[in-house]
Design a protein around this motif. Structure first.
Motif, short mmCIF file in Angstrom:
data_model
loop_
_atom_site.label_atom_id
_atom_site.label_comp_id
_atom_site.label_asym_id
_atom_site.label_seq_id
_atom_site.Cartn_x
_atom_site.Cartn_y
_atom_site.Cartn_z
N PHE A 601 -38.58 29.43 -14.28
CA PHE A 601 -39.52 30.35 -15.04
C PHE A 601 -40.35 29.70 -16.04
O PHE A 601 -39.62 29.15 -16.95
CB PHE A 601 -38.64 31.59 -15.44
N VAL A 602 -41.46 29.72 -16.07
CA VAL A 602 -42.60 29.35 -17.11
C VAL A 602 -43.57 30.24 -17.37
O VAL A 602 -43.98 31.11 -16.66
CB VAL A 602 -43.09 27.80 -16.44
N LYS A 603 -43.53 29.98 -18.88
CA LYS A 603 -45.04 30.91 -19.24
C LYS A 603 -46.12 29.94 -19.67
O LYS A 603 -45.86 28.98 -20.58
CB LYS A 603 -44.65 31.51 -20.79
N PHE A 604 -46.89 30.07 -18.95
CA PHE A 604 -48.06 29.48 -18.95
C PHE A 604 -49.14 29.48 -20.00
O PHE A 604 -49.71 28.51 -20.64
CB PHE A 604 -48.99 29.28 -17.50
N ILE A 605 -49.57 30.78 -20.16
CA ILE A 605 -50.59 30.78 -21.23
C ILE A 605 -50.23 32.26 -21.81
O ILE A 605 -49.73 33.25 -21.36
CB ILE A 605 -51.83 31.31 -20.40
N HIS A 606 -50.37 32.52 -23.29
CA HIS A 606 -50.10 33.43 -24.34
C HIS A 606 -51.35 34.47 -24.15
O HIS A 606 -52.43 33.94 -23.93
CB HIS A 606 -49.88 32.96 -25.59
N ASN A 607 -50.82 35.75 -24.51
CA ASN A 607 -52.32 36.66 -24.64
C ASN A 607 -52.88 36.67 -25.85
O ASN A 607 -53.85 37.14 -26.02
CB ASN A 607 -51.73 37.96 -24.46
N LEU A 617 -47.91 16.76 -20.72
CA LEU A 617 -47.06 16.15 -19.83
C LEU A 617 -45.81 17.11 -19.64
O LEU A 617 -44.86 16.90 -19.14
CB LEU A 617 -46.28 15.02 -20.88
N ASP A 618 -45.92 18.48 -19.85
CA ASP A 618 -45.04 19.42 -19.58
C ASP A 618 -44.96 19.78 -18.06
O ASP A 618 -45.96 19.70 -17.69
CB ASP A 618 -45.21 20.69 -20.39
N TYR A 619 -43.93 20.31 -17.68
CA TYR A 619 -43.68 20.69 -16.37
C TYR A 619 -44.90 22.06 -16.29
O TYR A 619 -44.72 22.81 -16.88
CB TYR A 619 -42.42 21.19 -15.85
N GLY A 620 -45.67 22.08 -15.15
CA GLY A 620 -46.56 23.21 -14.92
C GLY A 620 -47.73 23.07 -15.65
O GLY A 620 -48.56 24.29 -15.57
N TYR A 621 -48.17 22.05 -16.49
CA TYR A 621 -49.33 21.98 -17.11
C TYR A 621 -50.71 21.94 -16.17
O TYR A 621 -51.59 22.75 -16.53
CB TYR A 621 -49.39 20.81 -17.91
N ASP A 622 -50.54 21.34 -14.92
CA ASP A 622 -51.65 21.39 -14.15
C ASP A 622 -51.93 22.78 -13.78
O ASP A 622 -53.00 23.39 -13.67
CB ASP A 622 -51.46 20.65 -12.68
N LEU A 623 -50.97 23.52 -13.41
CA LEU A 623 -50.99 24.89 -12.96
C LEU A 623 -51.71 25.83 -14.32
O LEU A 623 -52.57 26.79 -13.84
CB LEU A 623 -49.71 25.54 -12.55
N GLY A 649 -43.94 33.26 -14.86
CA GLY A 649 -43.54 33.12 -13.56
C GLY A 649 -43.00 31.58 -12.86
O GLY A 649 -42.81 30.83 -13.81
N SER A 650 -43.12 31.67 -11.69
CA SER A 650 -43.01 30.19 -11.04
C SER A 650 -44.09 29.67 -10.59
O SER A 650 -45.33 30.29 -11.00
CB SER A 650 -42.05 30.28 -10.02
N THR A 651 -44.08 28.73 -10.06
CA THR A 651 -45.45 28.10 -9.32
C THR A 651 -45.92 28.73 -8.02
O THR A 651 -47.04 28.36 -7.55
CB THR A 651 -45.16 26.66 -9.24
#
Length: 716
Positions: A601-607, A617-623, A649-651
């Protein structure tokens, strides 16, 4: 009870003791001696932090999900300051560089009759010392077998002292293919399902190392694919995704490292970015043809052995075949191995599997053909020791009463959240928002695991438990399409604090049924609109790619929001005194389960920010960069009125999104819940940073207005 928020700790009031470079990948500015230098720790236990400059320190300080811990001075005054690993490594390296490459030999000290071996002197430095300290204890004279490992251990620790950090790693996908198959010959054909992934591979690995790694990874699985055939591994060729032979690459030169370097945004220096690469172990066409010929030969030998066993079995049984049977065989012209029965009638062995108690009893009738029963397998007694252990475990098993009592079953009416095209939402009034439509609902059974094992987690507004949904008339897709469908059962809660200060530990309180229904309906409506806006984004992407003469130079991620819906529970006759039969008594938000747990579970963008919540360099940065692009698309295609935020969520699967709208949309009303930060839409053009997705799809670049701080920096 914590709020389950991610925290990044940092210290203040620190200065560089020597010239160094900022460790933040997107900055890498020079920090001179005496200038402010801050150490930023990560939330991952055991992971090294970063020394950053003052501007990057402000970036982390203002970043969401960040909190301050006591300063370095306070820690030192209390005596809890941890040692600096960099300082230790520098001192070790400096001591070794000043020394000779070969240390003095280990000296054995003679002693008495101690059985554990001689005392030895370990030199405190590579220069050695002329004095030898003798142990007061006495032991045997000479070396033991363990002393032979000294040279190997010395070399190993010496290499580790100079080894580079494994932060620069890549991912590998290794498959096995064979040459041939006509038009596909240039890229080979996959052999079975042999495909292995390898992570945390040193990015500076050379071609020979990749060849060795690829063979060690997949050759054992290839031998399991058909263990009897002898593969000539020395003839295999290792190729990359471009079909380049790795054996022709220069030795000791990193193979993939240059492809991971990308220009930095703030200068000419390049930064490392981990990527995934493909390797193929190619079986030559000649060897593959030998393998196929071997398969055919083995199949023929097995068939011949089967025919021989059938012939021998038929010779042991007498047959009476009527004349009609011989006529049909002649008409069909079946040329099969035959045997002669006691009535001198020649029949095929495939038609002669008729057993008889006696020849006379079957002389006037014919039975339908019957397959020969295989011989029974040999009988083996169970292993006594294993049986004893299993009897002990199975006989002493008890029912988990807490788990059984924790299962709560409800008869529900399930209302799924559909995915509609944006045109349907605009043109049809009944589709402007999510609706609890009885015509589109389904009746079913919901089981909720309220035990400790079934508790998934708690967020800022909702609790989540494991559950299973079974619908009477299951749909073809979505939740309830399979029996006992795994779901996440969510309910809103309020924090009940013991004091009016509303700080510290709190209890989970539930809302009234009316308030709970309103809150969950709003959550469902946000997810309903998020699905539609994400579909609008992918429609734009697909049409742009279809109309372009060249495909994009990158892979477009494919994600979706979880399937979800509202489950309403109704009062049954006699379920509660005074309750009206059929009235609603409870409501749950059911969502598709995201496999993998908290690790995935990753939070990619804050509101409250239009930029990724992650570092490069963090996991999920490309997404996360792709989600920044989707916000740009939605902002432009909705006329700068709305876009999705709180991507998490997930990738593959996303959940708990938030719709952000322009202040002119709400007109002072509360729409899309408390997470609708309207100021984020107003500031979108100033906060958004276009990336490679925005550029390739031709989205407009916004001209940002400089604030007072930026103007002051330019003037200075």
């Amino acid at each position: 009870m914590s709020d389950y928020e991610l925290l990044t700790q940092y210290t203040e009031d620190a200065y560089a003791k020597e010239d160094r470079i900022c460790d933040r990948p997107s900055c890498m500015a020079n920090i001179r001696t005496g200038e402010p230098c801050f150490y930023v720790a990560t939330i991952e236990p055991g992971q090294r932090g970063r020394y950053v400059c003052e501007s990057c320190h402000l970036h982390y300080k203002n970043k969401r999900a960040t909190s301050v811990r006591p300063t370095g001075r306070t820690l030192q005054s209390q005596g809890h300051a941890p040692p600096d690993p960099r300082t230790i490594q520098q001192l070790v390296n400096a001591a070794q560089r000043r020394s000779t490459p070969n240390p003095p030999p280990v000296v054995a000290v003679p002693g008495g009759s101690r059985a554990r071996g001689p005392d030895i002197r370990i030199p405190t430095s590579w220069q050695g010392s002329s004095s030898i300290r003798h142990s007061s204890q006495q032991g045997a004279i000479g070396y033991s077998s363990q002393h032979a490992l000294y040279a190997a251990e010395r070399d190993r620790w010496g290499k580790m002292a100079y080894a580079s950090s494994l932060a620069e790693t890549i991912l590998l996908e290794i498959t096995v293919v064979h040459e041939g198959a006509g038009a596909r010959k240039k890229r080979g054909v996959a052999i079975g399902n042999i495909c292995e992934g390898k992570k945390d591979i040193d990015a500076r690995i050379d071609a020979s190392g990749l060849i060795k790694l690829a063979l060690e990874t997949v050759v054992p699985k290839l031998r399991k694919f058909n263990g009897e055939f002898v593969w000539r591994v020395e003839e295999f060729v290792i190729r990359d995704a471009a079909w380049v032979d790795l054996s022709n690459h220069p030795q000791s030169v990193p193979y993939f490292y240059d492809q991971c370097l990308q220009p930095s945004r703030k200068g000419t220096k390049s930064t490392f970015k981990s990527k995934q690469f493909a390797l193929m172990v190619v079986v030559p066409e000649a060897q593959w043809n030998e393998y196929e010929n071997w398969l055919e030969l083995r199949a023929e030998m097995e068939a011949e052995a089967l025919r021989t066993s059938c012939t021998q079995s038929s010779e042991c049984v007498g047959f009476n075949v009527p004349s009609s049977a011989t006529t049909s065989l002649a008409e069909n012209q079946l040329f099969l191995p035959s045997v002669t029965t006691n009535n001198s009638v020649t029949v095929s062995t495939k038609r002669a599997h008729q057993r008889a108690e006696s020849s006379s009893s079957l002389s006037g009738t014919s039975s339908p053909p019957r397959k020969k029963n295989p011989p029974p397998a040999a009988f083996h007694s169970p292993d006594r020791d294993l049986l004893k252990e299993v009897l002990k475990i199975g006989g002493g098993a008890n029912l988990n009463v807490k788990q059984v009592f924790g299962l709560h079953s409800e008869s529900v009416q399930f209302h799924p959240i559909p995915t509609r095209d944006i045109t349907d939402l605009l043109l049809h009034k009944q589709h402007h928002s999510f609706s609890v439509d009885t015509a589109e609902s389904s009746i079913g059974q919901l089981t909720i695991d309220t035990s400790t094992d079934g508790f998934i987690g708690i967020g800022g507004f909702k609790t989540a438990n494991a559950g299973w949904l079974t619908l009477t008339a299951p749909p073809k897709t979505g939740l309830g399409s399979v029996t006992h469908h795994k779901v996440v059962v969510k309910r809103p809660f309020e924090k009940v604090f013991p004091t009016a200060m509303k700080v510290g530990a709190y209890k989970v309180g539930r809302y009234s049924l009316v308030d709970e229904l309103r809150k969950l309906f709003r959550e469902a409506n946000v997810l309903y609109w998020s699905k539609s806006l994400l579909k609008l984004t992918y429609d734009f992407i697909d049409r742009s790619i279809a109309s372009s003469p060249q495909p994009p130079p990158f892979a477009v991620p494919r994600v979706r929001f979880v399937e979800a819906g509202l489950a309403l529970c109704h009062n049954q006759g006699g379920s509660k005194p005074g309750a009206k039969t059929g009235s609603t008594r409870a409501v749950f938000l059911l969502e598709e389960l995201i496999e993998g747990g908290d690790d995935m579970f990753v939070k990619f963008i804050h509101n409250m920010d239009a930029n990724p919540l992650l570092d490069e360099l963090d996991y999920g940065y490309d997404l996360a960069e792709f989600f920044v692009f989707t916000q740009h698309v939605q902002y432009v295609k909705t006329g700068k009125l709305a876009f999705i935020s709180d991507y998490q969520g997930s990738t593959v699967l996303l959940t708990d999104p938030q719709i952000l709208t322009h202040p002119s949309v709400s007109d002072g009303c509360d729409i899309f819940g408390e997470g609708n930060i309207e100021a984020s839409v107003s500031k979108f053009e100033d906060q958004h940073a276009c990336n490679e997705y925005c550029g390739w799809f031709g989205l407009e670049t916004f001209v940002k207005e400089a604030n007072d701080d930026e103007v002051l920096v330019v003037e200075n």
